[in-house]
Design a protein around this motif. Structure first.
Motif, PDB file in Angstrom:
ATOM      1  N   GLY A 183       4.800 -14.443   1.224  1.00 21.01           N
ATOM      2  CA  GLY A 183       5.317 -13.125   0.602  1.00 21.01           C
ATOM      3  C   GLY A 183       5.715 -12.132   1.458  1.00 21.01           C
ATOM      4  N   PHE A 184       5.249 -12.092   2.572  1.00 21.57           N
ATOM      5  CA  PHE A 184       5.848 -11.251   3.816  1.00 21.57           C
ATOM      6  C   PHE A 184       4.909 -11.714   5.136  1.00 21.57           C
ATOM      7  CE2 PHE A 184       2.034  -9.699   1.617  1.00 21.57           C
ATOM      8  CZ  PHE A 184       0.942  -9.405   2.743  1.00 21.57           C
ATOM      9  N   ALA A 185       5.372 -11.412   6.344  1.00 26.07           N
ATOM     10  CA  ALA A 185       4.989 -11.991   7.537  1.00 26.07           C
ATOM     11  C   ALA A 185       3.474 -11.412   7.513  1.00 26.07           C
ATOM     12  CB  ALA A 185       5.565 -11.152   8.813  1.00 26.07           C
ATOM     13  N   PRO A 186       2.659 -12.121   7.711  1.00 24.36           N
ATOM     14  CA  PRO A 186       1.052 -11.981   7.770  1.00 24.36           C
ATOM     15  C   PRO A 186       0.812 -10.856   8.703  1.00 24.36           C
ATOM     16  CG  PRO A 186       1.324 -14.357   7.418  1.00 24.36           C
ATOM     17  CD  PRO A 186       2.735 -13.801   7.849  1.00 24.36           C
ATOM     18  N   ILE A 187      -0.082  -9.842   8.539  1.00 25.76           N
ATOM     19  CA  ILE A 187      -0.362  -8.913   9.517  1.00 25.76           C
ATOM     20  C   ILE A 187      -1.823  -9.447  10.057  1.00 25.76           C
ATOM     21  CG2 ILE A 187      -1.441  -6.637   9.948  1.00 25.76           C
ATOM     22  CD1 ILE A 187       0.776  -5.842   7.470  1.00 25.76           C
ATOM     23  N   VAL A 188      -1.960  -9.486  11.466  1.00 24.10           N
ATOM     24  CA  VAL A 188      -3.122  -9.869  11.838  1.00 24.10           C
ATOM     25  C   VAL A 188      -3.538  -8.998  13.138  1.00 24.10           C
ATOM     26  CG1 VAL A 188      -4.593 -11.381  12.956  1.00 24.10           C
ATOM     27  CG2 VAL A 188      -3.510 -12.291  11.016  1.00 24.10           C
ATOM     28  N   PRO A 197      -1.552   0.112  10.818  1.00 22.84           N
ATOM     29  CA  PRO A 197      -1.480  -0.608   9.552  1.00 22.84           C
ATOM     30  C   PRO A 197      -0.884  -1.790   9.388  1.00 22.84           C
ATOM     31  CG  PRO A 197      -1.396   1.843   9.505  1.00 22.84           C
ATOM     32  CD  PRO A 197      -1.358   1.376  10.821  1.00 22.84           C
ATOM     33  N   HIS A 198       0.462  -1.523   9.644  1.00 20.43           N
ATOM     34  CA  HIS A 198       1.209  -2.762   9.680  1.00 20.43           C
ATOM     35  C   HIS A 198       1.717  -3.501  10.888  1.00 20.43           C
ATOM     36  CE1 HIS A 198       2.756  -2.705   5.165  1.00 20.43           C
ATOM     37  NE2 HIS A 198       1.553  -2.733   5.332  1.00 20.43           N
ATOM     38  N   GLY A 199       0.788  -3.719  11.677  1.00 19.65           N
ATOM     39  CA  GLY A 199       1.049  -4.156  13.276  1.00 19.65           C
ATOM     40  C   GLY A 199       1.561  -5.588  12.878  1.00 19.65           C
ATOM     41  N   MET A 214      -6.985  -8.697   8.398  1.00 18.11           N
ATOM     42  CA  MET A 214      -5.645  -9.630   8.141  1.00 18.11           C
ATOM     43  C   MET A 214      -5.100  -9.280   6.660  1.00 18.11           C
ATOM     44  SD  MET A 214      -8.122 -12.781   9.243  1.00 18.11           S
ATOM     45  CE  MET A 214      -9.500 -11.774   8.907  1.00 18.11           C
ATOM     46  N   ASP A 215      -3.736  -9.184   6.666  1.00 19.38           N
ATOM     47  CA  ASP A 215      -3.075  -8.920   5.436  1.00 19.38           C
ATOM     48  C   ASP A 215      -2.079  -9.830   4.982  1.00 19.38           C
ATOM     49  OD1 ASP A 215      -1.484  -7.587   3.345  1.00 19.38           O
ATOM     50  OD2 ASP A 215      -1.374  -5.646   4.337  1.00 19.38           O
ATOM     51  N   PHE A 216      -2.258 -10.567   4.039  1.00 15.66           N
ATOM     52  CA  PHE A 216      -1.113 -11.646   3.819  1.00 15.66           C
ATOM     53  C   PHE A 216      -1.348 -11.896   2.307  1.00 15.66           C
ATOM     54  CE2 PHE A 216      -5.704 -13.560   4.503  1.00 15.66           C
ATOM     55  CZ  PHE A 216      -5.633 -14.189   3.632  1.00 15.66           C
ATOM     56  N   SER A 225       0.802 -12.669  -4.268  1.00 13.15           N
ATOM     57  CA  SER A 225      -0.630 -12.067  -4.042  1.00 13.15           C
ATOM     58  C   SER A 225      -0.483 -11.330  -2.691  1.00 13.15           C
ATOM     59  CB  SER A 225      -1.452 -13.260  -3.851  1.00 13.15           C
ATOM     60  OG  SER A 225      -1.029 -14.074  -2.976  1.00 13.15           O
ATOM     61  N   ASP A 226      -1.345 -10.371  -2.491  1.00 15.24           N
ATOM     62  CA  ASP A 226      -1.401  -9.286  -1.392  1.00 15.24           C
ATOM     63  C   ASP A 226      -2.745  -8.929  -1.164  1.00 15.24           C
ATOM     64  OD1 ASP A 226      -0.688  -7.563   0.453  1.00 15.24           O
ATOM     65  OD2 ASP A 226       0.228  -6.140  -0.943  1.00 15.24           O
ATOM     66  N   ILE A 227      -3.579  -9.536  -0.040  1.00  6.41           N
ATOM     67  CA  ILE A 227      -4.856  -9.168   0.249  1.00  6.41           C
ATOM     68  C   ILE A 227      -5.068  -8.782   1.553  1.00  6.41           C
ATOM     69  CG2 ILE A 227      -5.432 -11.810   0.850  1.00  6.41           C
ATOM     70  CD1 ILE A 227      -8.017 -11.364  -0.649  1.00  6.41           C
ATOM     71  N   GLY A 289      -1.900   2.282  -3.361  1.00  2.00           N
ATOM     72  CA  GLY A 289      -1.405   0.684  -3.850  1.00  2.00           C
ATOM     73  C   GLY A 289      -0.106   0.707  -4.510  1.00  2.00           C
ATOM     74  N   HIS A 290       0.231  -0.541  -4.850  1.00  6.36           N
ATOM     75  CA  HIS A 290       1.850  -0.612  -5.364  1.00  6.36           C
ATOM     76  C   HIS A 290       1.670  -1.584  -6.631  1.00  6.36           C
ATOM     77  CE1 HIS A 290       1.985  -4.205  -2.851  1.00  6.36           C
ATOM     78  NE2 HIS A 290       1.453  -3.330  -1.955  1.00  6.36           N
ATOM     79  N   GLY A 291       2.749  -1.732  -7.180  1.00  5.45           N
ATOM     80  CA  GLY A 291       2.925  -2.704  -8.197  1.00  5.45           C
ATOM     81  C   GLY A 291       3.107  -3.966  -7.456  1.00  5.45           C
ATOM     82  N   VAL A 296       6.708  -8.230  -3.588  1.00  8.41           N
ATOM     83  CA  VAL A 296       5.317  -7.810  -2.993  1.00  8.41           C
ATOM     84  C   VAL A 296       5.199  -6.549  -3.354  1.00  8.41           C
ATOM     85  CG1 VAL A 296       3.993  -7.440  -1.059  1.00  8.41           C
ATOM     86  CG2 VAL A 296       5.308  -9.458  -1.195  1.00  8.41           C
ATOM     87  N   HIS A 297       6.236  -5.687  -3.167  1.00  4.35           N
ATOM     88  CA  HIS A 297       6.307  -4.187  -3.657  1.00  4.35           C
ATOM     89  C   HIS A 297       7.047  -4.040  -4.888  1.00  4.35           C
ATOM     90  CE1 HIS A 297       4.927  -2.193   0.276  1.00  4.35           C
ATOM     91  NE2 HIS A 297       4.083  -3.410   0.223  1.00  4.35           N
ATOM     92  N   ASP A 298       6.513  -4.268  -6.154  1.00  4.02           N
ATOM     93  CA  ASP A 298       7.432  -4.439  -7.066  1.00  4.02           C
ATOM     94  C   ASP A 298       7.532  -3.444  -7.934  1.00  4.02           C
ATOM     95  OD1 ASP A 298       7.956  -6.721  -8.829  1.00  4.02           O
ATOM     96  OD2 ASP A 298       6.499  -6.390 -10.391  1.00  4.02           O
ATOM     97  N   VAL A 318      -4.742  -2.310  -4.900  1.00  4.66           N
ATOM     98  CA  VAL A 318      -5.585  -1.214  -4.454  1.00  4.66           C
ATOM     99  C   VAL A 318      -6.143  -1.190  -2.983  1.00  4.66           C
ATOM    100  CG1 VAL A 318      -7.850   0.241  -5.015  1.00  4.66           C
ATOM    101  CG2 VAL A 318      -6.394  -1.115  -6.752  1.00  4.66           C
ATOM    102  N   GLU A 319      -5.842  -0.506  -2.035  1.00  2.29           N
ATOM    103  CA  GLU A 319      -5.702  -0.752  -0.753  1.00  2.29           C
ATOM    104  C   GLU A 319      -5.863   0.101   0.290  1.00  2.29           C
ATOM    105  OE1 GLU A 319      -2.062  -2.177   1.284  1.00  2.29           O
ATOM    106  OE2 GLU A 319      -1.140  -2.244  -0.777  1.00  2.29           O
ATOM    107  N   PRO A 320      -7.143   0.944   0.246  1.00  2.00           N
ATOM    108  CA  PRO A 320      -7.537   2.112   0.911  1.00  2.00           C
ATOM    109  C   PRO A 320      -7.680   1.645   2.611  1.00  2.00           C
ATOM    110  CG  PRO A 320      -9.217   1.659  -0.029  1.00  2.00           C
ATOM    111  CD  PRO A 320      -8.267   0.708  -0.727  1.00  2.00           C
ATOM    112  N   ILE A 332      -9.032  -2.421   3.217  1.00  2.00           N
ATOM    113  CA  ILE A 332      -9.661  -3.372   2.098  1.00  2.00           C
ATOM    114  C   ILE A 332      -8.780  -3.512   0.876  1.00  2.00           C
ATOM    115  CG2 ILE A 332     -11.529  -4.245   0.632  1.00  2.00           C
ATOM    116  CD1 ILE A 332     -13.260  -2.583   2.684  1.00  2.00           C
ATOM    117  N   GLU A 333      -8.047  -4.740   0.393  1.00  2.00           N
ATOM    118  CA  GLU A 333      -7.107  -4.978  -0.470  1.00  2.00           C
ATOM    119  C   GLU A 333      -7.410  -5.788  -1.495  1.00  2.00           C
ATOM    120  OE1 GLU A 333      -2.873  -5.839   0.979  1.00  2.00           O
ATOM    121  OE2 GLU A 333      -2.211  -4.950  -0.698  1.00  2.00           O
ATOM    122  N   ASP A 334      -7.316  -5.490  -2.767  1.00  2.00           N
ATOM    123  CA  ASP A 334      -7.373  -6.326  -3.840  1.00  2.00           C
ATOM    124  C   ASP A 334      -6.490  -6.042  -4.779  1.00  2.00           C
ATOM    125  OD1 ASP A 334      -9.817  -7.974  -3.454  1.00  2.00           O
ATOM    126  OD2 ASP A 334     -10.972  -6.008  -3.277  1.00  2.00           O
TER     127      ASP A 334
END
Ligand code: GLY
Ligand code: MN
Ligand code: MN
Length: 359
Positions: A183-188, A197-199, A214-216, A225-227, A289-291, A296-298, A318-320, A332-334
């Motif tokens: 969906g997007f390049a994973p962030i680790v 935040p988006h390293g 880890m955000d992927f 999906s976006d977690i 968060g975003h739609g 991914v950013h809908d 929902v990702e504070p 933490i993103e759900d």
């Protein structure tokens, strides 16, 4: 059952538009089911015409049964063919996706379609796509299940000496091997780097005492999906726990208030207020968060001051996060769908602070 074409028609007539032109690839996929890279849909009260070029003639006939399909080939030029179709349909005023069409595209169409007047569709497509059908929600559920499985799979790699980039490659491999696109390049990001935040994942090796964020997400059957999860390597300090627990409390507060009728901006504020209790809101620089859906950013923003009112069928992340320079960060993103009475959480990876590797 209402189709997306029915929903678009209802929305355009409410907005006073008698005809619209859809040209964005994702909007076209949503409206028609077409999966090719070039198309245009003209929609009026009683006509719906799909235009593409000869590369896609057979595909469009197969994929777009809900519209009259017409195609052109060289030397016919696309905008010229489009103009002919618009005139033939007797259109005088045409709504267009003003947040997507470039300024030069608008200038070109204004000239080619003259004397037809182009008018903005405003946020109509974002508003339509934000509310998902039961079928779309099922696809998102499946996509989120894969993201959960991916997290479970990569936990074994979280140990001193493994690089951020190796973890991100393993995430990609797992998602792709299970039928998804990235969906997007994973962030680790780990250690002090987790304050980005988006390293971008680097060759840095995980060390004891690092936060690892880890955000992927994968795109499965078109839906994303976006977690995000943050874990600690080896041993969690009191400061790790304090920051982590507050971010989790912020997310739980936001999730608890989500239901139809609540303003998106108020949901964002509820998370920010929790972080402010320990003076950490100043380290939360992005929206809550975003739609989420075909993109991914809908479209749609769960951010400060966002006036969007929550409605059943909307799907949000929902990702504070808290990102402290020189220390590290936690996010933490759900992914959640708004129901008639509250929300259903689509991602199920546990959220208590995980210290890895587990003994
Ligand atoms: N992965 C991008 C985001 O969480 O918005
Ligand atoms: Mn994310
Ligand atoms: Mn996100």
């Amino acid at each position: 059952m209402k189709t997306n074409l029915d929903r678009l028609r209802a929305k355009m007539f409410t907005a006073g538009l008698t005809a619209v032109l859809i040209s964005d690839e994702t909007n076209l996929g949503w409206l028609t089911g077409f999966t090719g890279s070039f198309g245009r849909a003209i929609v009026t009260a009683d006509r719906a015409r799909f235009i593409t070029d000869s590369r896609y003639t057979l595909q469009a006939q197969e994929e777009v049964p809900s519209m009259e399909v017409t195609t052109f080939a060289s030397p016919k030029e696309g905008d010229e063919f489009l103009a002919e179709n618009i005139h033939e349909l007797g259109i005088l005023e045409l709504g267009f996706e003003s947040s997507i069409v470039t300024h030069s595209g608008w200038e070109r169409w204004t000239t080619k379609f003259a004397p037809i007047k182009l008018v903005s569709m405003g946020p109509m497509m974002v508003e339509l796509r934000l509310v998902k059908s039961p079928e779309e929600i099922d696809l998102l559920r499946t996509s989120c299940r894969l993201a959960d499985a991916c997290f479970d799979h990569i936990k074994r790699l979280i140990q001193p000496g493994v690089s951020e980039i190796d973890i991100s490659l393993d995430i990609e491999f797992f998602l792709r091997r299970n039928g998804a696109e990235i969906g997007f390049a994973p962030i680790v990001v780990s250690g002090e780097r987790s304050a980005r935040p988006h390293g971008t994942p680097s060759e840095k090796l995980l060390e004891l005492g690092d936060f690892v964020t880890m955000d992927f997400g994968g795109t499965l059957n078109g839906y994303n999906s976006d977690i995000t999860r943050t874990v600690v390597v080896g041993h969690a300090s009191d400061r790790h726990r304090e920051v982590y627990e507050l971010v989790l409390a912020a997310q739980m507060a936001a999730l608890a208030m989500m239901k139809p009728g609540v303003a998106a901006g108020d949901v964002d504020k509820s998370a920010r207020d929790v972080l402010a209790t320990k003076d950490l809101a100043k380290f939360f620089g992005h929206g809550l968060g975003h739609g989420l859906g075909l993109a991914v950013h809908d479209g749609g923003r769960l951010g400060p001051g966002s006036p969007t009112i929550l409605e059943p069928g909307q799907v949000w992340t929902v990702e504070p996060g808290v990102y402290i320079p020189g220390f590290g960060g936690v996010r933490i993103e759900d992914d959640v769908v708004v129901t008639e009475t509250g929300i259903e959480i689509l991602t199920h990876t546990p959220k208590e602070l995980l210290v890895l590797p587990q003994p």
